[in-house]
Design an enzyme around this catalytic site. Structure first.
Site, PDB file in Angstrom:
ATOM      1  N   LYS A  58      79.384  95.442  41.614  1.00  0.00           N
ATOM      2  CA  LYS A  58      80.444  95.602  40.609  1.00  0.00           C
ATOM      3  C   LYS A  58      81.746  96.096  41.259  1.00  0.00           C
ATOM      4  CE  LYS A  58      77.793  98.425  38.166  1.00  0.00           C
ATOM      5  NZ  LYS A  58      76.583  98.361  39.010  1.00  0.00           N
ATOM      6  N   THR A  59      81.626  97.131  42.080  1.00  0.00           N
ATOM      7  CA  THR A  59      82.818  97.677  42.741  1.00  0.00           C
ATOM      8  C   THR A  59      83.442  96.614  43.642  1.00  0.00           C
ATOM      9  OG1 THR A  59      81.607  99.760  42.809  1.00  0.00           O
ATOM     10  CG2 THR A  59      83.634  99.658  44.093  1.00  0.00           C
ATOM     11  N   ASP A 103      84.316 103.422  37.066  1.00  0.00           N
ATOM     12  CA  ASP A 103      82.867 103.314  37.216  1.00  0.00           C
ATOM     13  C   ASP A 103      82.198 104.253  36.210  1.00  0.00           C
ATOM     14  OD1 ASP A 103      80.575 102.357  38.284  1.00  0.00           O
ATOM     15  OD2 ASP A 103      80.736 103.364  40.220  1.00  0.00           O
ATOM     16  N   THR A 152      75.982 100.856  34.165  1.00  0.00           N
ATOM     17  CA  THR A 152      74.592 100.422  34.268  1.00  0.00           C
ATOM     18  C   THR A 152      73.973 100.411  32.864  1.00  0.00           C
ATOM     19  OG1 THR A 152      74.090 102.743  34.689  1.00  0.00           O
ATOM     20  CG2 THR A 152      74.145 101.302  36.599  1.00  0.00           C
ATOM     21  N   ARG A 211      72.980  96.395  48.056  1.00  0.00           N
ATOM     22  CA  ARG A 211      73.121  97.718  48.677  1.00  0.00           C
ATOM     23  C   ARG A 211      71.816  98.143  49.345  1.00  0.00           C
ATOM     24  NH1 ARG A 211      75.116 101.468  44.793  1.00  0.00           N
ATOM     25  NH2 ARG A 211      77.229 101.090  45.518  1.00  0.00           N
TER      26      ARG A 211
HETATM   27  P1  ADP Z   1      77.938  98.535  42.548  1.00  0.00           P
HETATM   28  O1  ADP Z   1      79.392  98.848  42.329  1.00  0.00           O
HETATM   29  O2  ADP Z   1      77.416  97.512  41.578  1.00  0.00           O
HETATM   30  O3  ADP Z   1      77.068  99.755  42.615  1.00  0.00           O
HETATM   31  P2  ADP Z   1      78.880  97.671  45.181  1.00  0.00           P
HETATM   32  O4  ADP Z   1      79.935  96.699  44.810  1.00  0.00           O
HETATM   33  O5  ADP Z   1      79.322  99.034  45.619  1.00  0.00           O
HETATM   34  O6  ADP Z   1      77.811  97.818  43.982  1.00  0.00           O
HETATM   35  O7  ADP Z   1      77.967  96.974  46.305  1.00  0.00           O
HETATM   36  C1  ADP Z   1      77.172  97.723  47.197  1.00  0.00           C
HETATM   37  C2  ADP Z   1      77.244  97.117  48.588  1.00  0.00           C
HETATM   38  O8  ADP Z   1      76.505  95.886  48.569  1.00  0.00           O
HETATM   39  C3  ADP Z   1      78.664  96.758  49.018  1.00  0.00           C
HETATM   40  O9  ADP Z   1      79.135  97.662  49.947  1.00  0.00           O
HETATM   41  C4  ADP Z   1      78.555  95.386  49.651  1.00  0.00           C
HETATM   42  O10 ADP Z   1      78.517  95.522  51.065  1.00  0.00           O
HETATM   43  C5  ADP Z   1      77.231  94.838  49.206  1.00  0.00           C
HETATM   44  N1  ADP Z   1      77.367  93.734  48.255  1.00  0.00           N
HETATM   45  C6  ADP Z   1      77.355  93.818  46.899  1.00  0.00           C
HETATM   46  N2  ADP Z   1      77.432  92.606  46.343  1.00  0.00           N
HETATM   47  C7  ADP Z   1      77.508  91.721  47.352  1.00  0.00           C
HETATM   48  C8  ADP Z   1      77.592  90.289  47.408  1.00  0.00           C
HETATM   49  N3  ADP Z   1      77.606  89.545  46.291  1.00  0.00           N
HETATM   50  N4  ADP Z   1      77.657  89.701  48.625  1.00  0.00           N
HETATM   51  C9  ADP Z   1      77.627  90.445  49.739  1.00  0.00           C
HETATM   52  N5  ADP Z   1      77.516  91.789  49.760  1.00  0.00           N
HETATM   53  C10 ADP Z   1      77.462  92.433  48.590  1.00  0.00           C
END
Ligand code: ADP
Length: 329
Positions: A58-59, A103, A152, A211
């Protein structure tokens, strides 16, 4: 080669282009249409709500939106904004067209939430100065901005807040082949030589979550380094994962604890969340956010009207005998 710490690695691995953002094709496509249309109209894109488990990207999507629009992104979380004044400080510091990534938006304070509505709709803040009969309202004009909310638990957002987003996207668990691509890319970026078989092993145990995949890759690298291997082989990956108590399906001790409680204390269910949480000595929210989505995805538990039930697969995975008597669900 000097090895940076995990936090630095996390931001180093964040995809910086749409093509590096693996999977979630439909969402990428839809978001890009929204961004292109906004650019053509020279406007800020609609506010976007992203929901899905932690670590699904998401981030990263929010950063990509900012990059695509050529604007800055400001990142904060719902609970960090305690008062209307905090929100005012954030919003008035934005520049025209900037992205605000919020977030854990479901944890925003109720008193702050009311100030967000006019900010999202009309780009203004109505602050109340003073108290009692002397109180005055001050209207602050804000730059046009795009709020990207992430959660979430979308069910915990109030309807008025949810309705103010122009589009909502659910991020799903990744396909195993997408997780393999992510591990392969991360290994190349981190200059970690790794066998294709080792990639497959790590991918299978990554809870379909980028992640987690990156975290397990880093741990396998640590094991390889300590044992003086210059390539992560199948054996090193397996050894690293079993030392970390990550089983063949990616279950960790916390997951096993929930499944075992469900099976041993409640004969496999059905049981309500509250009783399960008490028996497993976990918070209900932790079960809902951290454990259950993956256990449901694997088909180890089922959610019925009468509560959670352990599936035959769960018994088999734990090496337990499935009771022959048919349960009435
Ligand atoms: P969330 O915000 O949903 O908790 P993040 O965007 O922080 O997740 O993603 C966590 C890590 O996973 C990021 O640092 C990135 O390196 C990796 N990641 C997430 N989604 C992808 C994707 N679609 N392709 C490649 N790497 C990804």
């Amino acid at each position: 080669m000097s090895i940076p710490n995990d936090d630095l690695l996390d931001s180093a691995l964040r995809p910086k282009t749409w093509s590096d953002y693996v999977g979630q094709e439909k969402i990428k496509e839809n978001i890009r249409v929204i961004l292109t249309a906004a650019k053509q109209r020279s406007q800020s894109p609609d506010h976007l709500l992203l929901y899905g488990n932690s670590g699904l990207g998401k981030t990263t999507l929010a950063y990509l939106v900012a990059l695509e629009m050529g604007k800055k992104i400001r990142v904060t979380t719902g609970p960090a904004i305690e008062r209307a004044g905090d929100l005012a400080a954030i919003l008035t510091n934005l520049q025209e067209g900037d992205i605000l990534f919020l977030d854990e938006i479901h944890r925003i304070h109720k008193t702050v939430e009311e100030y967000i509505y006019p900010a999202m709709e009309e780009y203004k803040l109505n602050l109340i100065l003073g108290k009692g009969p002397m109180a005055r309202t001050m209207e602050l004009k804000l730059p046009h901005f795009t709020l990207i909310g992430a959660t979430t638990r979308p069910g915990l957002l109030s309807a008025p807040l949810r309705n103010r987003f122009g589009a909502t996207f659910q991020l799903n668990f990744y396909k195993p082949e997408d997780i393999e691509k992510i591990i392969d890319r991360s290994a190349r970026l981190l200059q970690i030589p790794i066998d294709p078989e080792a990639i497959k092993i790590i991918a299978k145990r990554s809870r379909f979550t980028p992640r987690v995949a990156n975290r397990l890759l880093k741990r396998a690298r640590d094991f390889g380094q300590v044992q003086n291997h210059n390539i992560i082989t199948k054996e090193i990956a397996e050894h690293a994962l079993s030392s970390l108590e990550v089983d063949s399906m990616g279950l960790e001790p916390g997951d096993i604890k929930i499944l075992t409680a469900l099976i041993e204390k409640f004969d496999g269910g059905p049981v309500g969340l509250q009783s399960l949480a008490a028996a497993a000595m976990e918070e209900e929210g932790t079960i809902l956010d951290m454990y259950e989505p993956y256990l449901l995805q694997c088909g180890f538990i089922e959610r019925t009207q009468r509560g959670r039930v352990a599936s035959k697969l769960a018994y088999e995975h734990l090496g337990l005998k499935y009771p022959k008597t048919q349960r009435i669900i």
